[in-house]
Every structure is written in structure tokens, then in C-alpha cells.
Write an enzyme that holds these catalytic residues in place. Structure first.
Site, PDB file in Angstrom:
ATOM      1  N   VAL A 246      -2.833   9.355  -7.855  1.00 46.08           N
ATOM      2  CA  VAL A 246      -1.935  10.163  -7.012  1.00 46.08           C
ATOM      3  C   VAL A 246      -0.542  10.083  -7.629  1.00 46.08           C
ATOM      4  O   VAL A 246      -0.105   9.011  -8.064  1.00 46.08           O
ATOM      5  CB  VAL A 246      -1.925   9.628  -5.559  1.00 46.08           C
ATOM      6  CG1 VAL A 246      -0.970  10.441  -4.688  1.00 46.08           C
ATOM      7  CG2 VAL A 246      -3.333   9.665  -4.973  1.00 46.08           C
TER       8      VAL A 246
ATOM      9  N   GLN B 286      -4.664 -13.158 -12.217  1.00 47.39           N
ATOM     10  CA  GLN B 286      -4.515 -12.023 -13.123  1.00 47.39           C
ATOM     11  C   GLN B 286      -3.088 -11.812 -13.601  1.00 47.39           C
ATOM     12  O   GLN B 286      -2.803 -10.825 -14.261  1.00 47.39           O
ATOM     13  CB  GLN B 286      -5.089 -10.749 -12.496  1.00 47.39           C
ATOM     14  CG  GLN B 286      -4.315 -10.206 -11.306  1.00 47.39           C
ATOM     15  CD  GLN B 286      -5.074  -9.058 -10.634  1.00 47.39           C
ATOM     16  OE1 GLN B 286      -6.075  -9.277  -9.953  1.00 47.39           O
ATOM     17  NE2 GLN B 286      -4.613  -7.834 -10.834  1.00 47.39           N
TER      18      GLN B 286
ATOM     19  N   GLY C 125      -1.436   6.349  -2.842  1.00 47.88           N
ATOM     20  CA  GLY C 125      -2.599   6.187  -3.721  1.00 47.88           C
ATOM     21  C   GLY C 125      -3.672   5.351  -3.020  1.00 47.88           C
ATOM     22  O   GLY C 125      -4.865   5.693  -3.043  1.00 47.88           O
ATOM     23  N   HIS C 126      -3.249   4.263  -2.378  1.00 47.62           N
ATOM     24  CA  HIS C 126      -4.209   3.431  -1.644  1.00 47.62           C
ATOM     25  C   HIS C 126      -4.806   4.211  -0.472  1.00 47.62           C
ATOM     26  O   HIS C 126      -5.985   4.066  -0.164  1.00 47.62           O
ATOM     27  CB  HIS C 126      -3.534   2.155  -1.121  1.00 47.62           C
ATOM     28  CG  HIS C 126      -3.049   1.237  -2.195  1.00 47.62           C
ATOM     29  ND1 HIS C 126      -1.719   1.039  -2.466  1.00 47.62           N
ATOM     30  CD2 HIS C 126      -3.725   0.455  -3.074  1.00 47.62           C
ATOM     31  CE1 HIS C 126      -1.587   0.172  -3.457  1.00 47.62           C
ATOM     32  NE2 HIS C 126      -2.792  -0.191  -3.846  1.00 47.62           N
TER      33      HIS C 126
ATOM     34  N   LEU D  31       0.831  -1.216   0.000  1.00 47.71           N
ATOM     35  CA  LEU D  31       0.000   0.000   0.000  1.00 47.71           C
ATOM     36  C   LEU D  31       0.864   1.265   0.000  1.00 47.71           C
ATOM     37  O   LEU D  31       1.877   1.336   0.696  1.00 47.71           O
ATOM     38  CB  LEU D  31      -0.920  -0.004   1.230  1.00 47.71           C
ATOM     39  CG  LEU D  31      -1.851  -1.214   1.349  1.00 47.71           C
ATOM     40  CD1 LEU D  31      -2.764  -1.055   2.568  1.00 47.71           C
ATOM     41  CD2 LEU D  31      -2.697  -1.425   0.092  1.00 47.71           C
TER      42      LEU D  31
ATOM     43  N   SER E 228       2.597   3.650  -7.873  1.00 45.19           N
ATOM     44  CA  SER E 228       2.306   2.258  -8.214  1.00 45.19           C
ATOM     45  C   SER E 228       3.131   1.371  -7.296  1.00 45.19           C
ATOM     46  O   SER E 228       4.274   1.727  -6.951  1.00 45.19           O
ATOM     47  CB  SER E 228       2.721   1.991  -9.668  1.00 45.19           C
ATOM     48  OG  SER E 228       2.857   0.602  -9.902  1.00 45.19           O
ATOM     49  N   SER E 229       2.565   0.247  -6.923  1.00 44.49           N
ATOM     50  CA  SER E 229       3.330  -0.692  -6.087  1.00 44.49           C
ATOM     51  C   SER E 229       4.579  -1.162  -6.826  1.00 44.49           C
ATOM     52  O   SER E 229       5.564  -1.557  -6.207  1.00 44.49           O
ATOM     53  CB  SER E 229       2.459  -1.896  -5.725  1.00 44.49           C
ATOM     54  OG  SER E 229       1.310  -1.442  -5.056  1.00 44.49           O
TER      55      SER E 229
HETATM   56  O1  PAF Z   1      -5.904  -3.022  -8.926  1.00 40.20           O
HETATM   57  C1  PAF Z   1      -5.555  -4.016  -8.252  1.00 40.20           C
HETATM   58  O2  PAF Z   1      -4.764  -3.916  -7.303  1.00 40.20           O
HETATM   59  C2  PAF Z   1      -6.104  -5.387  -8.593  1.00 40.20           C
HETATM   60  O3  PAF Z   1      -6.233  -5.547  -9.959  1.00 40.20           O
HETATM   61  C3  PAF Z   1      -7.426  -5.708  -7.867  1.00 40.20           C
HETATM   62  C4  PAF Z   1      -8.552  -4.762  -8.305  1.00 40.20           C
HETATM   63  C5  PAF Z   1      -7.228  -5.607  -6.367  1.00 40.20           C
HETATM   64  C6  PAF Z   1      -7.880  -7.134  -8.202  1.00 40.20           C
HETATM   65  O4  PAF Z   1      -6.934  -8.083  -7.806  1.00 40.20           O
END
Ligand code: PAF
Length: 278
Positions: free
Chosen positions: A173, A58, A33-34, A30, A182-183
Site C-alpha cells: 500500500v 531480527q 498496509g496492515h 499498524l 512502513s512503520s
Molecule cells: O514483517 C514484520 O513485521 C516482521 O518481520 C514479522 C513478519 C512480523 C516477524 O517479526
């Protein structure tokens, strides 16, 4: 109230209470942005649930699933400091039965732009997001505009499948120098980070122009000038609802989106523009 940590689906179901619930789905690591997503969630609901789950579905076979940053203890501190009520942090085994068969297909819109470079990515995103919606049963869910195609597809899923949740998109952000948070930024060396600035610079250059041909040309010029260290995957100017390229006469909101590799790190960024009739 103390933060509840639900480490599996049963714990999460037990942690359900009444009132308006906002969900912030994340894969952890996190950052600011989070935090901004969590603050939006706080403002919109009585209870905030943050999910932290690096979703194997994913990631493609040659992508960064195994090295994706996992910083759970630091993430918990962020959640505590932002007044989150529940953190849902399941294992992959808990989320996905070994014999599972049914998953979502993101359709044509999931196969273009980002989906063309990452086959199956959006199917995996939609499958986990729908599972999270079913488990958490949120009234609202917050997603970053930084993943603009993901946000558009989640809106489509909710519309197409009548999922009873309100989707809120939150502004990207940025670092003071323009780099979108971005992470994956933590993979960048100091030199990579300088190269990566070309993404936001290109978007700003495009956004200063009035019509699609000039927007694309101005953004491309900046990307080209960045040299061979920037391996551009795509630059597109698309309709935000369909992610198809806009024509020269298009009016209304459009998304200028870019993806590029810097070293072995793949970065994406976008801005929303309003194209006016000339
Ligand atoms: O944006 C992300 O971090 C991911 O794609 C999500 C929406 C948490 C789904 O795994």
C-alpha cells in the site's frame, strides 16, 4: 464478539477455537498496509489473529530495536475497527526462554541482498514466524509484498519444513505520492520524506523499461539524481523465488528491489515486473 487480548502463550492457547484461522504477524505500529492485510485475512478465514511483537531476534546490534515505534493502544483500536478476533501481544521473556538453544537458519537466500546488509535478520524472522505458526496454528498467514525477500523466505521455510499453512502475499500500500507505507516512515522529517520519494520513483522508472540492463540503468539514474541525502544500499533485479540477480535473457516475473538510508532511517521498497521474451 469482543476482541481477546492474549498477553502470553498460555492465554493464546486458551483463545484457540475451531474454524479456519488466519494469522497476520506484525510488529505493531499498524498502518493502512496492515489494515489491508487484516482485511485479506478476514476474507479468508472465520477467525483473525493479529500478533504484535517487536521481535528482538531480527534486529542487529546497531539497528533500531529500542526505538522501534510501539503504539499498542492505537494498534488495538485498528484491530477492533477491523473486526480482529484475537491480538497476541507477548513479552520477549514469554516468547524466548533465557536458556533457548535452537533457532532457524535462513540459508544462502537469507544472506544475500537484504540479508547481506542485515546479518542474522532473516534467521530471526523465520524463528519467530515458525513459533507464531506453532502457537496460533493458522490455516493461512498473510504477509506484505513490501518485504519481498521475507515473503520469499517464509514460502521457502514452509516448503522446506512442510509447515501446514498457506502463505498469502498482499500488495504494497502506498501514499498518493508513491511512498510505500512502513512503520519506519514515522521517523522521517518532512525533508527526509521528499528524499525518500526517490525510491518509488526509481522503481517506476525501472518498471517502464523492457530488459534488465535498461531497467537497472533507469532506476539507478533516478537514485543518483536524488543526491547525497539518499544513501543507497542496493538496487537489484532478482528472481522472486531465489532473490538471485536475473540475466539479460530472463523471462517471467522479477522483483526490482531497493534499500536506502535517508538520514538515520533505512527504507526498502520493491515492485514486481514481468519480463517478456523479446
Ligand atoms: O514483517 C514484520 O513485521 C516482521 O518481520 C514479522 C513478519 C512480523 C516477524 O517479526
Amino acid at each position: 464478539m469482543d476482541l481477546i487480548i492474549a498477553r502470553n502463550r498460555d492465554d493464546l492457547v486458551k483463545a484457540r477455537t475451531g474454524g479456519e484461522v488466519a494469522l497476520v504477524p506484525t510488529m505493531g505500529a499498524l498502518h493502512e498496509g496492515h489494515r489491508s492485510l487484516i482485511r485479506l485475512a478476514r476474507a479468508r478465514a472465520d477467525r483473525v489473529v493479529v500478533s504484535i511483537f517487536v521481535n528482538p531476534l531480527q534486529f542487529g546490534p546497531s539497528e533500531d530495536f529500542s526505538r522501534y515505534p510501539r503504539t499498542f493502544d492505537a494498534d488495538l483500536e485498528v484491530c477492533r475497527s477491523e473486526g480482529v478476533d484475537v491480538v497476541f501481544h507477548p513479552s520477549a521473556g514469554d516468547m524466548y526462554h533465557p536458556d533457548r538453544q535452537v533457532s532457524l537458519r535462513s540459508g544462502r537466500m537469507g544472506e544475500i541482498v537484504e540479508g547481506a546488509s542485515r546479518p542474522g535478520h532473516f534467521d530471526g524472522v523465520l524463528t519467530v514466524v515458525l513459533k507464531l505458526f506453532n502457537l496460533v496454528q493458522p490455516h493461512v498467514a498473510i504477509f506484505g509484498q513490501k518485504d519481498a525477500q521475507q515473503l520469499a523466505l517464509i514460502r521457502r521455510m514452509v516448503a522446506d519444513l512442510d509447515v501446514p499453512v498457506e502463505i498469502i502475499g498482499a500488495p504494497t500500500v502506498r501514499e498518493p505520492d508513491g511512498l510505500a507505507l512502513s512503520s519506519r516512515n514515522r521517523y522521517l522529517s518532512a525533508a527526509d520524506r521528499q528524499v525518500a520519494l526517490a525510491l518509488s520513483r526509481a522503481l517506476r522508472a525501472g518498471a517502464a523499461e523492457p530488459v534488465p540492463s535498461r531497467i537497472r540503468a533507469a532506476a539507478h539514474a533516478v537514485l543518483d539524481a536524488a543526491g547525497p541525502e539518499l544513501d543507497v544500499d542496493y538496487l537489484v533485479l532478482v528472481d522472486p523465488a531465489t532473490f538471485t540477480e536475473v540475466q539479460e535473457s530472463y523471462t517471467g516475473e522479477a522483483v526490482l528491489a531497493v534499500a536506502a538510508k535517508v538520514g538515520s532511517t533505512r527504507l526498502i521498497d520493491n515492485v514486481t515486473l514481468t519480463l517478456n521474451p523479446t
